[in-house]
Design an enzyme around this catalytic site. Structure first.
Site, PDB file in Angstrom:
ATOM      1  N   GLY A  23       0.776  -1.249   0.000  1.00 30.53           N
ATOM      2  CA  GLY A  23       0.000   0.000   0.000  1.00 30.53           C
ATOM      3  C   GLY A  23       0.800   1.287   0.000  1.00 30.53           C
ATOM      4  O   GLY A  23       0.276   2.342   0.372  1.00 30.53           O
ATOM      5  N   SER A  24       2.045   1.247  -0.467  1.00 24.03           N
ATOM      6  CA  SER A  24       2.822   2.495  -0.414  1.00 24.03           C
ATOM      7  C   SER A  24       2.274   3.550  -1.380  1.00 24.03           C
ATOM      8  O   SER A  24       2.335   4.750  -1.093  1.00 24.03           O
ATOM      9  CB  SER A  24       4.305   2.225  -0.680  1.00 24.03           C
ATOM     10  OG  SER A  24       4.516   1.831  -2.008  1.00 24.03           O
ATOM     11  N   ASN A  25       1.733   3.139  -2.512  1.00 24.65           N
ATOM     12  CA  ASN A  25       1.129   4.132  -3.424  1.00 24.65           C
ATOM     13  C   ASN A  25      -0.152   4.713  -2.833  1.00 24.65           C
ATOM     14  O   ASN A  25      -0.435   5.899  -2.989  1.00 24.65           O
ATOM     15  CB  ASN A  25       0.849   3.501  -4.786  1.00 24.65           C
ATOM     16  CG  ASN A  25       2.096   3.491  -5.653  1.00 24.65           C
ATOM     17  OD1 ASN A  25       2.559   4.539  -6.094  1.00 24.65           O
ATOM     18  ND2 ASN A  25       2.663   2.310  -5.860  1.00 24.65           N
ATOM     19  N   ARG A 108      -5.068  -8.472  -9.404  1.00 29.63           N
ATOM     20  CA  ARG A 108      -6.194  -9.244  -9.924  1.00 29.63           C
ATOM     21  C   ARG A 108      -6.617  -8.583 -11.228  1.00 29.63           C
ATOM     22  O   ARG A 108      -6.673  -7.340 -11.306  1.00 29.63           O
ATOM     23  CB  ARG A 108      -7.306  -9.178  -8.884  1.00 29.63           C
ATOM     24  CG  ARG A 108      -8.540  -9.871  -9.206  1.00 29.63           C
ATOM     25  CD  ARG A 108      -8.770 -11.093  -8.350  1.00 29.63           C
ATOM     26  NE  ARG A 108      -9.826 -11.858  -8.991  1.00 29.63           N
ATOM     27  CZ  ARG A 108     -10.252 -13.010  -8.585  1.00 29.63           C
ATOM     28  NH1 ARG A 108      -9.719 -13.587  -7.540  1.00 29.63           N
ATOM     29  NH2 ARG A 108     -11.215 -13.640  -9.226  1.00 29.63           N
ATOM     30  N   ILE A 109      -6.910  -9.393 -12.220  1.00 35.91           N
ATOM     31  CA  ILE A 109      -7.394  -8.826 -13.486  1.00 35.91           C
ATOM     32  C   ILE A 109      -8.889  -8.585 -13.330  1.00 35.91           C
ATOM     33  O   ILE A 109      -9.628  -9.476 -12.913  1.00 35.91           O
ATOM     34  CB  ILE A 109      -7.105  -9.795 -14.652  1.00 35.91           C
ATOM     35  CG1 ILE A 109      -5.593  -9.933 -14.822  1.00 35.91           C
ATOM     36  CG2 ILE A 109      -7.758  -9.296 -15.946  1.00 35.91           C
ATOM     37  CD1 ILE A 109      -5.174 -10.977 -15.824  1.00 35.91           C
ATOM     38  N   HIS A 126       1.563   0.912 -12.985  1.00 32.58           N
ATOM     39  CA  HIS A 126       2.302  -0.292 -13.361  1.00 32.58           C
ATOM     40  C   HIS A 126       3.803   0.021 -13.330  1.00 32.58           C
ATOM     41  O   HIS A 126       4.231   1.056 -13.850  1.00 32.58           O
ATOM     42  CB  HIS A 126       1.883  -0.733 -14.771  1.00 32.58           C
ATOM     43  CG  HIS A 126       2.623  -1.939 -15.241  1.00 32.58           C
ATOM     44  ND1 HIS A 126       2.287  -3.223 -14.835  1.00 32.58           N
ATOM     45  CD2 HIS A 126       3.693  -2.065 -16.063  1.00 32.58           C
ATOM     46  CE1 HIS A 126       3.120  -4.079 -15.392  1.00 32.58           C
ATOM     47  NE2 HIS A 126       3.981  -3.418 -16.141  1.00 32.58           N
ATOM     48  N   ASP A 162      -2.614  -4.208 -18.796  1.00 33.55           N
ATOM     49  CA  ASP A 162      -1.540  -3.207 -18.840  1.00 33.55           C
ATOM     50  C   ASP A 162      -1.417  -2.549 -20.213  1.00 33.55           C
ATOM     51  O   ASP A 162      -0.303  -2.292 -20.700  1.00 33.55           O
ATOM     52  CB  ASP A 162      -0.182  -3.851 -18.448  1.00 33.55           C
ATOM     53  CG  ASP A 162      -0.205  -4.414 -17.040  1.00 33.55           C
ATOM     54  OD1 ASP A 162      -0.938  -3.876 -16.196  1.00 33.55           O
ATOM     55  OD2 ASP A 162       0.511  -5.404 -16.788  1.00 33.55           O
ATOM     56  N   GLU A 191       7.073   6.341  -8.528  1.00 36.09           N
ATOM     57  CA  GLU A 191       5.633   6.043  -8.556  1.00 36.09           C
ATOM     58  C   GLU A 191       4.889   6.951  -7.583  1.00 36.09           C
ATOM     59  O   GLU A 191       3.799   7.445  -7.866  1.00 36.09           O
ATOM     60  CB  GLU A 191       5.374   4.583  -8.174  1.00 36.09           C
ATOM     61  CG  GLU A 191       5.843   3.573  -9.197  1.00 36.09           C
ATOM     62  CD  GLU A 191       5.443   2.146  -8.815  1.00 36.09           C
ATOM     63  OE1 GLU A 191       4.331   1.951  -8.305  1.00 36.09           O
ATOM     64  OE2 GLU A 191       6.257   1.231  -9.029  1.00 36.09           O
TER      65      GLU A 191
HETATM   66  C1  GRF Z   1       3.704  -0.951  -7.385  1.00 37.67           C
HETATM   67  O1  GRF Z   1       4.990  -1.164  -7.890  1.00 37.67           O
HETATM   68  C2  GRF Z   1       2.709  -0.737  -8.487  1.00 37.67           C
HETATM   69  O2  GRF Z   1       3.252  -0.096  -9.601  1.00 37.67           O
HETATM   70  C3  GRF Z   1       2.352  -2.159  -8.859  1.00 37.67           C
HETATM   71  O3  GRF Z   1       2.316  -2.846  -7.647  1.00 37.67           O
HETATM   72  C4  GRF Z   1       3.167  -2.201  -6.716  1.00 37.67           C
HETATM   73  C5  GRF Z   1       2.327  -1.869  -5.527  1.00 37.67           C
HETATM   74  O4  GRF Z   1       3.097  -1.352  -4.474  1.00 37.67           O
HETATM   75  N1  GRF Z   1       1.125  -2.220  -9.598  1.00 37.67           N
HETATM   76  P1  GRF Z   1       2.383  -0.712  -3.228  1.00 37.67           P
HETATM   77  O5  GRF Z   1       1.387  -1.744  -2.711  1.00 37.67           O
HETATM   78  O6  GRF Z   1       1.678   0.529  -3.692  1.00 37.67           O
HETATM   79  O7  GRF Z   1       3.464  -0.435  -2.249  1.00 37.67           O
END
Ligand code: GRF
Length: 248
Positions: A23-25, A108-109, A126, A162, A191
């Site tokens: 969940g870092s994003n 998951r697709i 991605h 993607d 990201e």
């Molecule tokens: C990220 O590298 C994102 O691009 C990919 O999965 C990873 C998720 O990382 N789709 P996080 O869970 O957001 O840390």
């Protein structure tokens, strides 16, 4: 941050984030939206993470609960039938009436029916410079291919994995000594800057969900096409220029 049931201003855009892992994003987007800058980039639009939805128990879900963000678990391990899972996922996300759905590490697709439900409102991040290295293990693939540039892409989600239209990319240099771990960490830092920037740009252009043209309307010449073609965002790692200059 809005929890379930909290009344949001009418002009506040609602984002549902789909997650499966650390969940870092999600955290970077939350920080940017909340006004705490993420990598120097604040989101700058009135938006809230209305909910975090996951297909499995994961760190991102735990973090969201700790931050009083509404959560839903659509547990794939209890839903062996794919169609059932898709219906439940669609219902869970729709219950938060999102203006935008952000897939941030959602492993998951999604089905055609899910896409239809939120058509033109689903983004994915991605970890590669698409169209290179779709699918999993992108950093390993980039190292294996011997590319000099790698990075991340935010794109609209389409039926093909993607492959939806690109909204933004962040570029890093592949170092001579990079291993998968080091490269992944540098891409991830980018990201965290890219995602809030793209979300801001999309939300600036996105009509509220209620006035989205129907697929029939969108197909006519009079109606605006959606998703719109937006100026795309390019981020380049600060170290890239120095890195390039250091090479013969
Ligand atoms: C990220 O590298 C994102 O691009 C990919 O999965 C990873 C998720 O990382 N789709 P996080 O869970 O957001 O840390």
């Amino acid at each position: 941050m809005a929890g379930e049931g909290e009344v949001l201003g009418e002009d506040t855009r609602r984002i549902v984030v789909l997650v499966s892992g650390r969940g870092s994003n999600l955290m970077a987007l939350h920080a940017a939206i909340s006004g705490h800058e993420a990598g120097g980039v604040a989101c700058g639009v009135r938006a809230r993470i209305a909910a975090v939805v996951a297909n499995r128990e994961c760190a991102a879900l735990v973090w969201a609960r700790e931050h009083q963000i509404a959560t839903r678990l659509v547990d794939e391990s209890r839903l062996s039938d794919r169609a059932d899972f898709d219906v439940q996922l669609g219902e869970a996300v729709a219950s938060f009436a999102p203006d935008l759905v952000v897939m941030a590490g959602f492993l998951r697709i999604v089905s055609a029916s899910f896409l239809q439900l939120f058509d033109g409102r689903i983004l994915n991040i991605h970890p590669s410079l698409l169209p290179a290295f779709r699918g999993l293990h992108t950093h390993r693939k980039a190292l294996g291919a011997g590319v000099l540039l790698h990075g991340a892409t935010v794109h609209w989600v389409s039926a093909e994995l993607d492959a939806g239209p690109i909204l933004g990319q962040a570029v890093v240099a592949v170092g001579e000594c990079d291993d998968e771990h080091a490269l992944a960490a540098r891409v991830l830092r980018m990201e965290h800057r890219l995602l809030p920037l793209v979300v801001r740009r999309v939300l600036e252009q996105l009509p509220p969900a209620g006035v989205l043209p129907s697929p029939r309307e969108a197909a006519t010449a009079q109606a605006p096409c959606w998703p719109p073609i937006l100026p795309r965002i390019l981020l380049v790692e600060d170290a890239l220029v120095a890195h390039r200059d250091a090479r013969p």
